[in-house]
Motif scaffolding. Structure first.
Motif, short mmCIF file in Angstrom:
data_model
loop_
_atom_site.label_atom_id
_atom_site.label_comp_id
_atom_site.label_asym_id
_atom_site.label_seq_id
_atom_site.Cartn_x
_atom_site.Cartn_y
_atom_site.Cartn_z
N ASP A 69 0.84 -1.20 0.00
CA ASP A 69 0.00 0.00 0.00
C ASP A 69 0.87 1.24 0.00
N LEU A 70 0.67 2.11 -1.01
CA LEU A 70 1.31 3.41 -1.09
C LEU A 70 0.21 4.46 -0.99
N PHE A 71 0.59 5.72 -0.94
CA PHE A 71 -0.38 6.76 -0.66
C PHE A 71 -0.35 7.87 -1.71
N VAL A 72 -1.55 8.41 -2.00
CA VAL A 72 -1.71 9.48 -2.97
C VAL A 72 -2.39 10.66 -2.29
N GLY A 73 -1.68 11.76 -2.16
CA GLY A 73 -2.28 12.99 -1.67
C GLY A 73 -2.45 13.12 -0.18
N ASN A 74 -2.82 12.04 0.50
CA ASN A 74 -2.99 12.08 1.96
C ASN A 74 -2.93 10.66 2.51
N PRO A 75 -2.78 10.53 3.82
CA PRO A 75 -2.63 9.18 4.41
C PRO A 75 -3.86 8.28 4.30
N GLU A 76 -5.00 8.83 3.98
CA GLU A 76 -6.22 8.03 3.87
C GLU A 76 -6.41 7.44 2.47
N TRP A 100 4.68 18.34 -4.71
CA TRP A 100 5.71 18.29 -5.75
C TRP A 100 5.07 18.08 -7.12
N GLY A 101 4.13 17.16 -7.20
CA GLY A 101 3.43 16.92 -8.46
C GLY A 101 2.70 18.16 -8.95
N LYS A 102 2.05 18.84 -8.03
CA LYS A 102 1.32 20.06 -8.38
C LYS A 102 2.29 21.15 -8.84
N ASN A 103 3.40 21.29 -8.15
CA ASN A 103 4.42 22.28 -8.48
C ASN A 103 4.96 22.08 -9.90
N LEU A 104 5.11 20.83 -10.31
CA LEU A 104 5.65 20.53 -11.64
C LEU A 104 4.57 20.24 -12.68
N LYS A 105 3.31 20.46 -12.29
CA LYS A 105 2.16 20.28 -13.19
C LYS A 105 2.05 18.84 -13.72
N ALA A 106 2.24 17.90 -12.81
CA ALA A 106 2.15 16.48 -13.16
C ALA A 106 0.74 15.92 -13.03
N ASP A 107 -0.16 16.69 -12.42
CA ASP A 107 -1.53 16.21 -12.19
C ASP A 107 -2.18 15.73 -13.48
N GLY A 108 -2.80 14.55 -13.40
CA GLY A 108 -3.48 13.98 -14.55
C GLY A 108 -2.56 13.22 -15.49
N LYS A 109 -1.27 13.27 -15.22
CA LYS A 109 -0.32 12.55 -16.07
C LYS A 109 0.47 11.55 -15.24
N ILE A 110 1.25 12.04 -14.33
CA ILE A 110 2.10 11.17 -13.52
C ILE A 110 1.48 11.02 -12.13
N ARG A 111 1.31 9.77 -11.72
CA ARG A 111 0.79 9.51 -10.37
C ARG A 111 1.94 9.58 -9.39
N MET A 112 1.79 10.40 -8.38
CA MET A 112 2.83 10.63 -7.39
C MET A 112 2.50 9.79 -6.15
N LEU A 113 3.22 8.69 -5.97
CA LEU A 113 2.95 7.76 -4.89
C LEU A 113 3.98 7.87 -3.78
N ALA A 114 3.49 8.02 -2.57
CA ALA A 114 4.35 8.14 -1.40
C ALA A 114 4.57 6.77 -0.76
N ASP A 115 5.82 6.39 -0.69
CA ASP A 115 6.24 5.16 -0.03
C ASP A 115 6.70 5.57 1.37
#
Length: 159
Positions: free
Chosen positions: A13-20, A84-99
């Motif tokens: 399980d990894l996380f996207v945007g928040n811990p929930e 970081w994803g928002k800063n680099l305009k990755a939204d909708g393209k690259i999924r930023m997963l927190a390990d």
């Protein structure tokens, strides 16, 4: 032991945007073709300008080669990855997963001890292609932190 071509992707399980908001890697990568690339940390100069920017610039090329998901994984918290994803305009393209605890990085055997400079064990820089849950290509940076073989152009050439 380091994951190899032909191995199944581990289920973590990894996380996207928040811990929930959890995403299970076994489920996410079970079908289709995905590109995963990992970095030691968000907002690091080489990780953003050299890595993430290259994957963003080549996003349409990945899609044209049948890639369903382009995913960035880092040992960071989900809020940092989202910013970081928002800063680099990755939204909708690259999924930023927190390990967050490095579980995925440890399961694939691709960690590097950066405690002295970043405060913890982090992920090595690498990129892999996963097709229907199986690793079909893997490029790991020598020493774990350079940028010589796992940039977007390198992965495009092995798809």
């Amino acid at each position: 032991m380091t994951i190899q071509v032909g191995d199944p992707i581990p289920s973590v399980d990894l996380f996207v945007g928040n811990p929930e908001n959890k995403v299970n890697t076994g489920e996410l990568f079970a079908r289709g073709k995905s590109v995963i690339y990992a970095v030691p940390g968000a907002f690091l100069p080489t990780c953003g300008k050299g890595r993430l920017a290259g994957f963003l610039e080549n996003y349409e090329k990945f899609k044209s080669k049948g890639v369903n998901h382009v995913v960035c994984i880092s040992v960071n918290d989900p809020f940092v990855m989202a910013a970081w994803g928002k800063n680099l305009k990755a939204d909708g393209k690259i999924r930023m997963l927190a390990d967050t605890r490095g579980k995925f990085s440890k399961k694939v055997g691709l960690t590097v001890d950066l405690t002295k400079v970043l405060g913890s064990v982090r992920s090595k820089r690498y990129a892999m292609v996963v097709t229907d849950g199986i690793v079909t290509a893997l490029q790991v940076e020598p020493g774990g932190i350079n940028l010589s073989c796992s940039a977007a152009k390198d992965i495009l050439s092995v798809i």
